[in-house]
Motif scaffolding. Structure first.
Motif, PDB file in Angstrom:
ATOM      1  N   LEU A   1      -4.538  -7.553   4.813  1.00  0.00           N
ATOM      2  CA  LEU A   1      -5.448  -6.915   4.292  1.00  0.00           C
ATOM      3  C   LEU A   1      -4.704  -6.424   2.958  1.00  0.00           C
ATOM      4  N   ARG A   2      -5.387  -6.560   1.781  1.00  0.00           N
ATOM      5  CA  ARG A   2      -5.282  -6.559   0.589  1.00  0.00           C
ATOM      6  C   ARG A   2      -6.083  -5.202  -0.110  1.00  0.00           C
ATOM      7  N   LEU A   3      -5.591  -4.637  -1.196  1.00  0.00           N
ATOM      8  CA  LEU A   3      -6.410  -3.494  -1.584  1.00  0.00           C
ATOM      9  C   LEU A   3      -6.518  -3.606  -3.410  1.00  0.00           C
ATOM     10  N   LEU A   4      -7.641  -3.599  -3.801  1.00  0.00           N
ATOM     11  CA  LEU A   4      -7.729  -3.671  -5.203  1.00  0.00           C
ATOM     12  C   LEU A   4      -8.166  -2.132  -5.480  1.00  0.00           C
ATOM     13  N   LEU A   5      -7.213  -1.399  -6.128  1.00  0.00           N
ATOM     14  CA  LEU A   5      -7.381  -0.039  -6.544  1.00  0.00           C
ATOM     15  C   LEU A   5      -8.182  -0.015  -7.737  1.00  0.00           C
TER      16      LEU A   5
ATOM     17  N   ARG B   1       2.602 -16.662   5.475  1.00  0.00           N
ATOM     18  CA  ARG B   1       3.762 -15.699   5.303  1.00  0.00           C
ATOM     19  C   ARG B   1       4.078 -15.323   6.774  1.00  0.00           C
TER      20      ARG B   1
ATOM     21  N   ARG C   1       0.906   0.944   6.888  1.00  0.00           N
ATOM     22  CA  ARG C   1       1.191  -0.418   7.174  1.00  0.00           C
ATOM     23  C   ARG C   1       1.992  -0.734   8.459  1.00  0.00           C
TER      24      ARG C   1
ATOM     25  N   HIS D   1      -0.285   4.135   2.096  1.00  0.00           N
ATOM     26  CA  HIS D   1       0.324   2.774   2.534  1.00  0.00           C
ATOM     27  C   HIS D   1       1.416   2.797   3.275  1.00  0.00           C
ATOM     28  N   GLU D   2       2.546   3.525   2.813  1.00  0.00           N
ATOM     29  CA  GLU D   2       3.956   3.505   3.609  1.00  0.00           C
ATOM     30  C   GLU D   2       3.791   4.166   5.099  1.00  0.00           C
TER      31      GLU D   2
ATOM     32  N   SER E   1       5.202  -4.927   1.031  1.00  0.00           N
ATOM     33  CA  SER E   1       5.264  -3.872   0.333  1.00  0.00           C
ATOM     34  C   SER E   1       3.908  -3.298  -0.438  1.00  0.00           C
ATOM     35  N   TYR E   2       4.081  -2.012  -0.861  1.00  0.00           N
ATOM     36  CA  TYR E   2       2.744  -1.842  -1.723  1.00  0.00           C
ATOM     37  C   TYR E   2       2.647  -2.749  -2.776  1.00  0.00           C
ATOM     38  N   GLU E   3       3.521  -3.317  -3.616  1.00  0.00           N
ATOM     39  CA  GLU E   3       3.351  -4.261  -4.552  1.00  0.00           C
ATOM     40  C   GLU E   3       2.769  -5.589  -4.244  1.00  0.00           C
ATOM     41  N   GLU E   4       3.312  -5.903  -2.703  1.00  0.00           N
ATOM     42  CA  GLU E   4       2.539  -7.193  -2.315  1.00  0.00           C
ATOM     43  C   GLU E   4       1.155  -6.899  -2.012  1.00  0.00           C
ATOM     44  N   THR E   5       0.598  -5.706  -1.741  1.00  0.00           N
ATOM     45  CA  THR E   5      -0.493  -5.361  -0.957  1.00  0.00           C
ATOM     46  C   THR E   5      -1.737  -4.958  -2.047  1.00  0.00           C
ATOM     47  N   CYS E   6      -1.096  -3.991  -2.983  1.00  0.00           N
ATOM     48  CA  CYS E   6      -1.997  -3.192  -3.689  1.00  0.00           C
ATOM     49  C   CYS E   6      -2.040  -3.791  -5.312  1.00  0.00           C
ATOM     50  N   THR E   7      -3.212  -3.878  -5.849  1.00  0.00           N
ATOM     51  CA  THR E   7      -3.290  -4.075  -7.202  1.00  0.00           C
ATOM     52  C   THR E   7      -4.117  -3.037  -7.937  1.00  0.00           C
TER      53      THR E   7
ATOM     54  N   ARG F   1       0.536   5.535  -2.422  1.00  0.00           N
ATOM     55  CA  ARG F   1       1.806   4.788  -1.838  1.00  0.00           C
ATOM     56  C   ARG F   1       2.222   5.326  -0.545  1.00  0.00           C
TER      57      ARG F   1
END
Lengths: 203, 203
Positions: free
Chosen positions: A58-62, A102, A47, A43-44, B195-201, A40
């Motif tokens: 960009l999207r992240l799957l952790l 978006r 971003r 990312h903070e 946000s983190y929630e919109e970007t990271c899963t 977090r």
């Protein structure tokens, strides 16, 4: 008396070392977990990096669970499997090729921005790849800013990963990045870098 | 007593500010020149950033002369022309789609790396775009590390720029970046970030 070397960079030398000079791609890590709090915080910070029309594709799957890592492994090139299964955290980076939906909210200064991309799949894919890669680089810098090492990999079957993780078709895999505290020396000596003269031409 | 906020990033907060928090994309600059020495110092640092197989596809044309800037201007979108003609320095970033020819020297650990790309134009173009964009982001960070601001732009006619500057066909334009010391406030307030929630899963 030796001529003093000039220091034209404003960034503190310790920060230059942390982010570039001493940082190295890693493929072996200690068992120390990489917390959600750390991701977090990274990312903070990252971003805030710039993208075209602030599109942020960009999207992240952790991939924290063993099960998620095992869904990925068969699609990785052979040399990338073991180190990915063992890393404290693996992030699957992808880009949203429908980022334009978006833009009215993300770039209100130009209400027509989304229209530039509507119906132009080739432009959207190129733009998502370019801007997603910019963001991926900011993320790699951010991982180093957290005192960790990244192991970015593009050696995987993209179509296979997309089918496995992104069956809806909007997201496309970009990079796989192992993250953690490095264990032992980097996998190999730093490779040679191209010189200023080989890279830059003044007109 | 307030709970102390955690600080999980090793990077000094002043460096976080310089590179991300206070840094903004600029479109107006002071007349202060950007010296070759500064560009060399930025390059020296950011060339250390990682690319796949150390391929380093990014090339920079530093457009210093008015004549070179005037060759570029007609290919820029209308809103990008004036600010580019006035910037202290404009860099035209391009990628070498024939980067694979140098891999035997740049990545000696895997002598077969070049063969992966030989005869596969689509793979080479994607790889040059992805890795060139990673390097472009390192460069933007490096410009900020020098205490300067960057104004990256993808609003230009790529085919036109390629014909004008890269008629041999190996290099492809990626981004145009104005560089200098910002004059006055940024062109607009910082846009909203996902946000983190919109970007990271997490899986």
């Amino acid at each position: 008396m030796p001529t003093p070397t000039t220091q034209p960079l404003a960034l503190h030398p310790a920060a230059q070392d942390l982010l570039f000079r001493q940082a190295r791609t890693a493929d072996r890590f200690t068992d120390e977990p990489v917390s959600d709090e750390t991701v977090r915080a990274v990312h903070e910070l990252v971003r805030l990096g710039p993208t075209a029309f602030n599109q942020q594709p960009l999207r992240l799957l952790l991939l924290r669970s063993a099960a998620s890592r095992e869904r990925l492994a068969p699609h990785l090139s052979r040399g990338n499997r073991e180190k990915t299964l063992r890393a404290p955290l693996t992030a699957l980076l992808a880009v949203d090729t429908r980022f334009h939906r978006r833009l009215p909210e993300l770039f209100p200064a130009f209400p027509g921005a989304a229209d530039l991309y509507t119906g132009n799949d080739a432009l959207r894919e190129r733009s998502a790849l370019l801007n997603g890669a910019l963001q991926a680089a900011y993320l790699l810098i951010g991982i180093r800013a957290a005192g960790l090492a990244a192991g970015p990999m593009s050696g995987f079957d993209e179509a296979g990963v997309n089918r496995e993780f992104f069956p809806e078709g909007d997201l496309r895999a970009l990079l796989v990045v192992n993250i953690g505290r490095p264990a032992g020396p980097p996998p190999r000596p730093r490779g040679p870098r191209l010189s200023y003269e080989e890279t830059c031409t003044t007109l």
